[in-house]
Scaffold this motif. Sequence first.
Motif, PDB file in Angstrom:
ATOM      1  N   CYS C  23       0.823  -1.203   0.000  1.00 58.77           N
ATOM      2  CA  CYS C  23       0.000   0.000   0.000  1.00 58.77           C
ATOM      3  C   CYS C  23       0.861   1.260   0.000  1.00 58.77           C
ATOM      4  CB  CYS C  23      -0.949  -0.056   1.179  1.00 58.77           C
ATOM      5  SG  CYS C  23      -2.071   1.314   1.243  1.00 58.77           S
ATOM      6  N   PRO C  24       1.789   1.425   0.960  1.00 57.60           N
ATOM      7  CA  PRO C  24       2.651   2.608   0.875  1.00 57.60           C
ATOM      8  C   PRO C  24       3.532   2.581  -0.361  1.00 57.60           C
ATOM      9  CG  PRO C  24       3.360   1.169   2.644  1.00 57.60           C
ATOM     10  CD  PRO C  24       2.047   0.654   2.182  1.00 57.60           C
ATOM     11  N   ALA C  27       1.482   3.978  -3.006  1.00 58.01           N
ATOM     12  CA  ALA C  27       0.862   5.282  -2.822  1.00 58.01           C
ATOM     13  C   ALA C  27       1.859   6.433  -2.785  1.00 58.01           C
ATOM     14  CB  ALA C  27       0.038   5.284  -1.544  1.00 58.01           C
ATOM     15  N   PHE C  98      -0.030   8.139   4.978  1.00 54.73           N
ATOM     16  CA  PHE C  98       0.689   6.873   4.904  1.00 54.73           C
ATOM     17  C   PHE C  98       1.754   6.711   5.979  1.00 54.73           C
ATOM     18  CE2 PHE C  98      -1.296   7.307   0.841  1.00 54.73           C
ATOM     19  CZ  PHE C  98      -1.892   6.070   0.750  1.00 54.73           C
ATOM     20  N   ASN C 105       1.213  -1.520   8.441  1.00 59.14           N
ATOM     21  CA  ASN C 105       2.025  -2.109   7.385  1.00 59.14           C
ATOM     22  C   ASN C 105       2.327  -3.549   7.794  1.00 59.14           C
ATOM     23  OD1 ASN C 105       4.175  -2.971   5.787  1.00 59.14           O
ATOM     24  ND2 ASN C 105       4.829  -0.878   5.437  1.00 59.14           N
ATOM     25  N   PRO C 182      -2.099   6.564  -9.928  1.00 61.31           N
ATOM     26  CA  PRO C 182      -2.084   5.219  -9.346  1.00 61.31           C
ATOM     27  C   PRO C 182      -1.728   4.098 -10.327  1.00 61.31           C
ATOM     28  CG  PRO C 182      -3.931   6.444  -8.481  1.00 61.31           C
ATOM     29  CD  PRO C 182      -3.272   7.328  -9.484  1.00 61.31           C
TER      30      PRO C 182
END
Lengths: 310, 324, 203, 436
Positions: C23-24, C27, C98, C105, C182
């Motif tokens: 995810c991080p 992003a 984030f 995480n 994205p």
Amino acid sequence: MKNKIREVSVLFIVAIVSAFLLSFVYKNTKPVIEEYASKTLNENLLKAFPDSQVHFETVKNDTLWKVYKGEAIVGIVFRNGRRGYSSLIRPIVGVDSAGRVVKILIPKEGLAETPGLGMKVTEGWFQEQFSGLTLGEIWLRGDNENGKIDGITAATISSRAATAAVREGLEKFKCYLQGGVIEGEWYVDDLIQLSGVEDVEELIEDRLWKAKDRFVYLSYGEGFISQVGVLVSIWKDTVLAIHIQCPEEGMEETPGYGTMVASIEFESRFDNVYIGDIDEVDALSGATMTCEAVKKAIKSGYEELMGGSE
Amino acid sequence: MLQLSPAPHITSPKNIKKIMYGVVGALIPVLMGSIYFFGWRALFLCSLSVLSAIFTEWIFQRVTNRDIRCLDGSAIITGILVAFNIPVNSPWWLPVVGSFFAVFIVKQLFGGLGYNIFNPALAGRAFLVASWPSLMTGNWTPPINGTLSGIPVLDGMTQATPLSLLIMKPNLNVIQSLNSPTMIKTLFIGNTGGCIGETSALLLLIGALFLFIMGYADWRISLSYIGSIFVITGIFYFLGVTPVNPVFHIFSGGVMLGGLFMATDMVTSPVTLKGRWIFGICGGILCVILRLWAGYPEGVSYSILIMNMFVPLLDRLQVRIFGR
Amino acid sequence: MKQTFLDGIIKNNMVLVLAIGLCPALAVTTSAYNGIGMGMAVIFVLVFSNLLISLLRNIIPKNLRIPIFIVIISTFVTIVDYTMQAYVPPLSRQLGVFVPLIVVNCGILGRAEGYSYKHPPHYSVMDGLGIGLGFTIILFLMGTIREILGQGVWLSIPGVFPGFQVFGEAFTNSSVILMILPPGGFLAIALLMGLFNHIRMHK
Amino acid sequence: MQLLTFKGGVHPKYRKELAKDSPIKKIEPPEFIYLPLTQHTGIPSKPIIEKKDEVEVGMKIAESNGKLSVPLHSSVAGVYMGLVNWPHPLGGRKEAMKIKLDPQRTFEWKEEERDVDLFSEDQIIEIVKEAGIVGMGGAAFPTYFKMKVPPDKKIKDLIINGAECEPYLTADHRLILERAEDIFKGVEILKRVLNPERVWIAIEDNKMDAIDRIKEFSSSYPWANITIHETKYPQGSEKQLIQSITGKEVPEGGLPFDVGAYVQNVGTVIAIYEAVCYSKPLYERVVTVTGPVRDPSNFLVPIGTPFEYLIEASGGVFGGTMQIINGGPMMGIAQVYPEVPVIKGTTGILVQNEKETLEREVSPCIRCASCVDVCPMYLMPTEIYKFIELEDFEKAKELGVLSCMECGGCGYVCPSYIPLPQHFKYAKAELMKEKK
């Protein structure tokens, strides 16, 4: 049993230690963070009203500042939001005492328009077009005969939203240029904004007003901590716009959570919503109680005030 | 020495080269039409695009030690279709990059011919639209043979396709002219602004008819796709949701190009008849939704790309096995 | 020890091999600087949480280990968050939500659960360093790819340094915007993963 | 005129004109005859004679060896040379009985005609078994076994299969033209055993002369319904024929009598007639030799005759022999050795020269779905093929690979030249192995 006590005490100790550690870090970083925030704010305000001799006085947090040169008010700076293509566009607008836009600034931060298209509202050429314009001229050329703003090719929605945010903000806050402040309850200046005209007829004292083509009512809902006030303008069964009492206006919900509902973005979710569909409006995560209070206030006020007056 | 080959020992006359070059052939009249409407630059961009597609495929197959089949026709189709999806006054590198992306990322990295999930040309277009939106959606030239087909010129919006006028909330005059028979005729002939290969419904239909007759494309997909767009916009027109009539909707923008040549791409459409009907109808519904309520004026490419994702699912709609 | 460190970078690479903490990675990697910043924050949290958990591994009761891990991790994350807000505010703004989200995480909790809870402190620190560095390298690479293609510059630091012009002015003006959107993140991670697997398989 | 048909199928070039007008010729037997012990589906027969034994035409030389097995008869008069390991037309080498021809002893089958009414149904089935009769349309399933319909199943439709759908082959076509009356007589025998409600004779519309010939007898045999079928491959397949005529689908994994149908090939019907009425065992059959040979013909061939002998008899190949195929082009099996013998299930021998042999460069599947459109079993060959490539046979089974009859339609239409039937054969074999 002994085991359980041991387990719980370990967790407890860990939590205590971490709490101490965090409070230490927080204490040391807070002033730095705040200093930076005020520095950036001042920089942004100066960009919207570039004059080295002025100072700013906050009227409404993050929304309205008066600009003083010495003792005299020489203008205002306001921040007003309008939904763009995929995010809220919130230009910072400097206005001189003649009601003319000095400069506008649309910060990139928090803006999530399409890169290369809507994001172009942050470009200099677009923002410079606003300098020197008066209320009637702040329109896209295609949308109004007096319009002086060139839209961004292929990004009509974003450029239209940015323009409207400036125009509507100017309309809303221009009263601060004349006579200074409107005295009275927290909702008074918003009442003018929501009614669309300056002269309104008071039907019920402090509760219900009638403007040319709409009603405006004031209603309160029970929030998480305190009463939350909502000012609603309505025509027939459709909510036209709302304004939620913000912390500066006396709302006392949890800072950072409940108070978040008093944002232009959240308010705009109620624009043109049928009264029966109020419950369908998405709540803000972390502020469910306060959002419910807002919705309840809108509905109960409607039933109580509008039911009798029609 | 006797040769040993598995049964069957005869094959039908259809083969990959014939299919691919058949499609190329069907696209030729459209290309000639666009040269007529937009000038030689259309041909120039198209050639660049095709060369880029073939070259990308060649390089990839060379580097990864695969059989070199860059001339089997599929890369040529991708190249032409990518060029058909860009405005004519695009810079020269736009089709080159688009074809590169289409062939390299969308086709070859997924395993080459037959393994790609998305239609390469459409994915290439989506890539271009996302990367250079102003070049792709705000960069229209009227065809050399006329103004923008009699549409009243709006202040500051002289460069627009009939379809992109719609999203700008036009006034009554504009809507009337969009609904007029002259407008429909212009759109049918193709003498209007738009991407290189999408303007002429007539020529696209001629090419597609050839494909249908030869069996190189399935008419069901085209019919269900274009038909559902027609029906839904028709209903919406009478309900007042959309101000323009359904005929305008199916002839404007990329509906014809997409419905006749992109949705019918064999690799990225379902294999069963039932699946194809569903593919076309859902694609049409999506297209109307995207057109009327999304940010871009056009919804064809995304509607087909989204339906491409559902193809593996639709392929599970097996027809009942004999006797099961 | 050295092996633990190297394994963390390559064999157990958080993004490319374990495919966690995506995810991080997706992003924040719109620029190389962001990637490094995020990576540093993760290294800090990872090393200290690994160390602490490893030190306390004989005290932490089995039933309550997850809540305790989370408390420890979130403490360090909050420290990082405040520190960044105070001393590198532009970066903090860029990384946005984030940084607080490092708490969840799964890479960090995963290492706590899978490694430091079972290994002595010095190994755990090495593991934290290796994993964190591996994560940082990938984030930096992704950021590099996305920034160069998407913005035409490299290593730009907001408010400080405009970045190196990689392909010249003309490219910067018409860069591949998709790469900083994205989908660009997915493309970059897919290409890196593919390349990495290709190299691993043909070695 | 309404043509009956089924769903799916292909329209290949039929090329039946090559051998269509060549009357059935009896061929002189070659010097050596090879009779493989496996000429039928089921257990191989068991030899009952010793090496050096003299054999006569029609003499039983191997006997049935179990439930699914039939006896084998010598097709020539001569000397038994013993068992040899000889090429088999269905692939590989198998045990075969080698017989040396004695050219002095020529022979013509001359048994007296017998009255069918003398035999009971069980006796007829026994005669059919002893005559070694198997399905002659290619499947070679023991006919006596097929005729023993379980008592709880009632046969409603008896279908006589004259729809010779394989391209090039004309053996059945010639049989209908030349021995139409024998067919009717054979059907009468079958009728007695099976007692069906209706009898159908199914012929495709590319054999109008055969249809006319059959119609000549319609007054003498009023119970026979003649159905005319669209010329489409695989019209002659059992399940497709039943679907065409009755509209019923044989259940997956089931047999025709599950829907009350019984299909028999015209060649087999004639063999039954000859066996019952003349006690003639199955030792010879009609074989079409066609392709680029000088004189494509239909031969009445003693079983066991090597292919090369027959190709020679039809004038030899022009253009260089590249491929010899047992059967037709759609389902036939390419042969490694030209000396393979004709067996009971050999319908034809197709030769291909250099020009006709396919040079197939296999391309990736482009999901054109032609195979899905033509599959008469409604399968999705393209999907099944993908799973077989991944060796996921269970998934292939789920998608119905076991229903595949390897008709070759998908392989014929595939523009990528993927040998789909080959893959399915492989998957079926693997699934069989797993089952064991």
